[in-house]
Every structure is written in C-alpha cells, then in structure tokens.
Design an enzyme around this catalytic site. Sequence first.
Site, PDB file in Angstrom:
ATOM      1  N   GLU A   1       5.287   1.776   6.093  1.00 12.21           N
ATOM      2  CA  GLU A   1       5.673   2.037   4.854  1.00 12.21           C
ATOM      3  C   GLU A   1       6.197   3.419   4.621  1.00 12.21           C
ATOM      4  OE1 GLU A   1       3.589   0.848   1.571  1.00 12.21           O
ATOM      5  OE2 GLU A   1       5.575   0.341   0.343  1.00 12.21           O
TER       6      GLU A   1
ATOM      7  N   GLN B   1       5.219  -9.492  -0.438  1.00 10.32           N
ATOM      8  CA  GLN B   1       3.780  -8.613  -0.149  1.00 10.32           C
ATOM      9  C   GLN B   1       3.027  -9.046  -1.149  1.00 10.32           C
ATOM     10  OE1 GLN B   1       3.802  -4.466  -0.670  1.00 10.32           O
ATOM     11  NE2 GLN B   1       2.637  -4.018   1.078  1.00 10.32           N
ATOM     12  N   GLY B   2       1.873  -9.633  -0.725  1.00 10.52           N
ATOM     13  CA  GLY B   2       0.833  -9.859  -1.946  1.00 10.52           C
ATOM     14  C   GLY B   2      -0.346  -8.916  -1.648  1.00 10.52           C
TER      15      GLY B   2
ATOM     16  N   GLU C   1       0.091  11.633  -6.852  1.00  3.85           N
ATOM     17  CA  GLU C   1      -1.063  12.029  -6.971  1.00  3.85           C
ATOM     18  C   GLU C   1      -2.072  11.722  -5.831  1.00  3.85           C
ATOM     19  OE1 GLU C   1       0.485  10.635  -9.320  1.00  3.85           O
ATOM     20  OE2 GLU C   1       0.695  12.619 -10.380  1.00  3.85           O
TER      21      GLU C   1
ATOM     22  N   SER D   1      -1.108  -5.792  -3.946  1.00  3.21           N
ATOM     23  CA  SER D   1      -1.648  -5.019  -5.271  1.00  3.21           C
ATOM     24  C   SER D   1      -2.164  -6.117  -6.236  1.00  3.21           C
ATOM     25  CB  SER D   1      -0.353  -4.508  -6.127  1.00  3.21           C
ATOM     26  OG  SER D   1      -0.224  -3.370  -5.225  1.00  3.21           O
TER      27      SER D   1
ATOM     28  N   SER E   1       1.275   6.839  -4.839  1.00  6.77           N
ATOM     29  CA  SER E   1       1.658   7.414  -5.829  1.00  6.77           C
ATOM     30  C   SER E   1       1.665   9.115  -5.763  1.00  6.77           C
ATOM     31  CB  SER E   1       0.833   7.605  -7.123  1.00  6.77           C
ATOM     32  OG  SER E   1      -0.513   8.201  -7.072  1.00  6.77           O
TER      33      SER E   1
END
Lengths: 375, 389
Positions: free
Chosen positions: B244, B126-127, B376, B129, B374
């Site tokens: 996901e 997976q490209g 958060e 980030s 995340s």
Amino acid sequence: MDFELTDEQVMLRDTVRDLLGRAYDPETRLKVIDTDLGWNRDVWRQLAELGVLGLAFDEEDGGVGAGPVETMVVMEEIGRRNAPEPYLDAVLVPGGLVARVGTAEQRQRVLPALAGGETLLAFAHDEPGTRWPATELATTAVLAGDTYRLTGVKNPVPHGDCADQLVVSAALPGGGVGLFLIAADAEGLTRTPFRTFDGRRGAQLDFASAAAELLGDGGDARAAVTAVEVAAQASLCAESLGAMEEAMRLTTDYLKTRKQFGVTLSKFQTLTQRAANMYVSLELARSMSLYATAAVADGSADQVAASRARLQVGRSARHIGQESIQMHGGIGITTEYPVSHYVARLTAIARTLGSDLEHLRVLTDRVGEYNLVEF
Amino acid sequence: MKLALSPDEVTFRDELREFYRTKIPAEIRDRVKYGLELSRDDIVTTHRILNENHLAVPKWPVQWGGRDFTPMQLHIWEDEMQLASVPEPLTFNAQMIGPVIAQFGSEELKARFLPPTANLDIWWCQGFSEPDAGSDLASLRTTAVRDGDSYIVNGQKIWTTLAQYADWIFCLVRTDPNAKKQAGISMLLFDVKTPGVTIRPIKLIDGHHEVNEVFFENVRVPADQLVGEENMGWTYAKFLLGNERTGITGVGRTKVKLGVAKEHAAQIRSGRGTLLEDPVFAARVAEIENELLALELTLMRVISNSTDGKPNPASSVLKLRGSELQQAATELLLDIAGPDALPVNTGDIASPGWAQRSGPAYLNYRKTTIYGGSSEVQRTIIASTILGL
C-alpha cells in the site's frame, strides 16, 4: 537512473574521509581555525598529493581529468568534517574560471601549480552593496597603453587573505565583464583580511589603478562566471549535505545518551518526531544535491537546476541546523561542542552565491512559463 | 551517476503515454484531472481497459497477469497513469488482496479469485480497521469461530472505503482469542451480501459518502475462503500494507493538480495582473513545485535502490511528504478559488464548478496524512528504524 557512486568514486570518498577524519578531531580543528591562516597547509599538501586539488582540471592542464561527481564527493567529506581548507574558494572557483576562460599559455602557467598545491587563487567578484548575482560591476578595467588597470573595491573575497594570485572581475571598457589575473602583492592592490562567523577567512581588496593581466581573449566572461557559479553552488550543496549528515548524527547520538528526568532524551516522543522531520529534510536535500551535481556533470550550466537544489538544501540546512541546536540545549551553542560549528557553517553557506530568497526568485520568475513542473 | 531514463525506458514511457491518452476515455480522465467524483462505472470501465491490455496488475506473478516489470518500469507505468489523469486500477484488488492471494493462497483460491480480481468482476473492500484498532491494528476484536465447514464472524469494521460499491470483503478476524495480539489473527474472504453483513455509510467532512461502517452478526463464511493458514493473518496483512505504501506518494497526481491550479490562477485578476503573475503567489507555487521535485527525486532514489529487494530507508519519507504535498496542492486550489469556494453544488451561478469543489476537496484531503499509516506513525518508523531512537 543511477544514483550510485562508481567503485573509484567510493575509493576517493573513503580516502578523503580517512584523511580529513585523521586531520580533524573537533579539538584539533578548533586549534587550526584559530591560527592566522585558519587551515592546515599540511592537509593541503596531502590533498595535492592525492590528486584532489587537480580533480576538476584536464590532464593537459596538470589535472586528473575527473568531473563534478568527484568534486561533489570531496565537498561532501569537507562538509562532514567541517574542514577549513579552501578547496572551493582557492581551487574550484578561480581555477574553474582559468580553465574555462584562460588561454593555453595561462592555463599552463596557473593550473598545474594550483593542482600541485604550490599556489593559491581566489576569485574577487562580489562588491559592496550588491547581492548575488553580481551582474553590474562597479570595478572597472581601463586600458592604459597595452596594460589593463583595475579600480574598485571587491568585498567579501572568500579566502582572499591567503591567495597568491587573484582572478578579478571588472567592467570592460566596451561593455561586458572581463576577468583578470593579478598577483596578490601587486602595486595598487591593498588587502584587508578578516575572519568570518563560521571560522573561515576572507579579505577586502581595494584596487587603485592596479595593473592586471587579462584572462583569455577579452570577450564577455559573464557566461563563464555563471557556469562556474552553478558548479560552485552544486559544490556548496554537497558540502552542506556532509555538514547536515554530521549535525544529524551528533544530534541523534545526543538524544540516545543524554539523560533528563532519569531517562535518555530518546524516550521523549516530541524529540524523536522532530528528529524524524530532520531526517526528511536531510533526504530531500540529498536528492536535490545529487540532481545539481548530475546537471553540472551533464554539461548544462543550468541556473534553474542549481537554484532548485540551493532552495531545498537551504531550507533543509536551516531546519536541521536550528533543530540540532535546540535539541542539544545550551551545549549546542558553545564553542567547544562541534554542533555549533556545523550550524555556523551551514548558516554561512546559505548566504554564499545567493540566498534562499534569490534562488526562489530564479524559480518564481519562471512559474508561468510551463504547466507541469519537471526536471 | 546518471539521472536520466535509458533509451528503452523512454520508449516504454512514450508508449504508455500514448496508450493512456488514447485508450482511456477523455471524459473519465477529465473528471480525475479536475477533481470531479468518479462513478463506480468509471472505475470499472478504466480498470477493465487496463486489464485487457495487461496493464491492470503488472506487479502480480506473470502466471496471473503480472508483467515482470523492473522497478523503474513499474514507476513509469504508475507515473504516466497519474500524469494522464487515469483512475488507477482499484487498489483493493490490484495492490492489496490480489498480491496476497497470489503469494499466500492455495492453488484453488488463486484459480477461483485471481482472474475476477484482476478484471474487477469482483470489487473488493478492506476489512481491517475497527473502532478501537486503527493504527494499533493488532488490537482488533472481530471474531471468527470455527463451526464445521464454516467460520461464524461477529464484530465491526470501520473506515471501509467504497464498501457501498463492493462485492466482497477481505477481512482480518481473531481466530484465537487466547493468543497474543498479532498471533491469533486470520484473513477471511467473503461476499458482503452474506446474511448478517450490514454496511452503514459514514458521511465525511466534504459531504460525500466514501467510507462506511460494516457490521457482522453471525456471518457464516465457508472455511475454504480462509487465506493461507489460520492465525497467520498478521503476516499477510503486513505484506499487503507494505504494498500500500509505495503508490501513495502521488507525485504525478500532485503535479497535475499544480498544473490545474496554474491554469485557474492565470484566469483570475489580482492586483495589476493575473494571480499567476503575482510574485508572492508565484513564489508559493515555486516552493511547492520544488518540494515536489525533491520528493520525486527521492522516490527515484528509492526505486533505483530497490532492485536488490531491500527497501531503501528513504522510502519512509515518501508517504509522509507525499501526503503533505497533496494537501498543499488542494490548499493552493482553494486559495485560488478564494470567495468563489464558498458556494457548493450550485449550478447557474458565476462561481465556477472547480472553485465550488475546492473547499470540499481541501477538507477531504486532510485524510491523506491520517490513512495508510499517519504522519506520526511514519515519523515513529523513521525515528526507530532509521535513526535508532
């Protein structure tokens, strides 16, 4: 799997929600809990007329023949409004014991009047210096002639102040625990009423060789007490959930409207992140509360299921209660503002029929008995 | 209200339970159960056995190998796999790019890529980030400039999981530099052996090589390897990331970890008995187990309510709490290991292998509250979309 309420259950929920919503705006509630009785007989009559008081009892006992899911629905609404009516203390718990243990004649005599709102019961079980589960009782039942006589102290007895009749547990002469019916004004019975920190009522009952009627056939009633306590614990989970939802709603509303430093509190990420944590606690508690009720509805009086639910609900209630106050600031601990009352109620529930510690112990004792945890 | 599986679901579960425990090699499942590293072969072998039996990509359209399972059947498929310690089908293939191609790709793209993706003949990575575009993915800067029948790709990706094993990459690239953040992004597919692609390992806190940096220098990608339409990549990425989230709760895997922890704790002397008999220790296990059951029931509620296609708001809780409990289980194992956790990768000493692996595993699992959105970010989603804050 089905987590949904039926149409009839939704209708019941809406009806009770509507009734209690009309009866208890925060101001009216404050006035009512300040009276000697601490709750409203008119609301009680309406609950009786709706069939709510008879939900848990069979039709032949004058009830509606509904089940634990229906009582859960009612308890959640009681929690949401923080309604002080003693549905659990006066009906579900003592009535449940009469329904389980009582003879046909006793059920006929007691339950229709209870379902109709004409009499109030209370269950006198806890004793000074003990914690849940109360398995060793100091209160004794002695057979004198053909009459049982009770001696001992029961405290605290939830809503024992207003009960017309009491279900009392006592050690039987031959061992085991017996249950007894006794009128609240019986000779040899003294009661001392009190108020609780969450605005409810209770009493200490002192029995001095008071004559009482044996409930049922006189066998050991401990299993029945456990079964009724398990159902009551599920009910307390449902009540807690209603109270947590409302505390959560009040808190999020407050964050959206209260301004500090020129902006609403909802602009502060510290607070919104913590509110999100409260929501996580709420959903986990909701899941476990549903589980506890489903377990009771399945007919399994499973203390482990009830303790699982009580532990999670207890943790969530503490978290949501404490955070609700903190995020409100000073107003959160005032009497006028309702959030303080929800927190007080949640705090009291967490000390009723076992605390987090005792329910954790139930689970801890079994950890070595299985490999993978499952329901 | 009925919190039990239907008789049909019980049958379905029992068949899968039997299948996973008899058809997937026990040594591979043991490596998963006890936290040993899996080889590329382990993952490919398992994925292909699952695919042969039509169990690798059940969520795909039926035409391309999907099974039309109900949400509850899908849950059982996944939960039983976790309880049997079966390596899950490679998520980049099964959960991510496969469904995107099936949903948004041309017929030609589907025919070309879906069968080898389902069978793990192509290992995808997976490209997404980039160094300055993690949670704020729309800030990505890798460019793709159209040049005849090709795109010329330049830029850098980071945290590319298992790229060292990968054959192909699905990559978010900026095709319109003038458009607003999300609007100018496209999704390209290309072979990682294309000239100009450099994969560089990032060594992690546990000493293992799991993620990579990937650099693109004038990488020429045929234009027919664009997914869907140009500048629509953000839509596809959101669709993919939605997939996901669901599998990330990991209740079954955490249950197995707790079971393994109890196995070990029963063998360790502590105070007057075994560690498992120590009431303080047992209480901690009971707490984690109970939180896990509360999460499992919440997962069930989400699954039961998802039949009408609407996501249940409680689903935001799953990633947040699921990752925290995965961490709690690895921390428990580390604490059981105690001082035996200190040595690592050393044979012929008394410290057992599981104990030597528990420290790196604990450290590695700190990732679970960071990746996939995340904690958060999850709380922000809860606060804004559910609580309206």
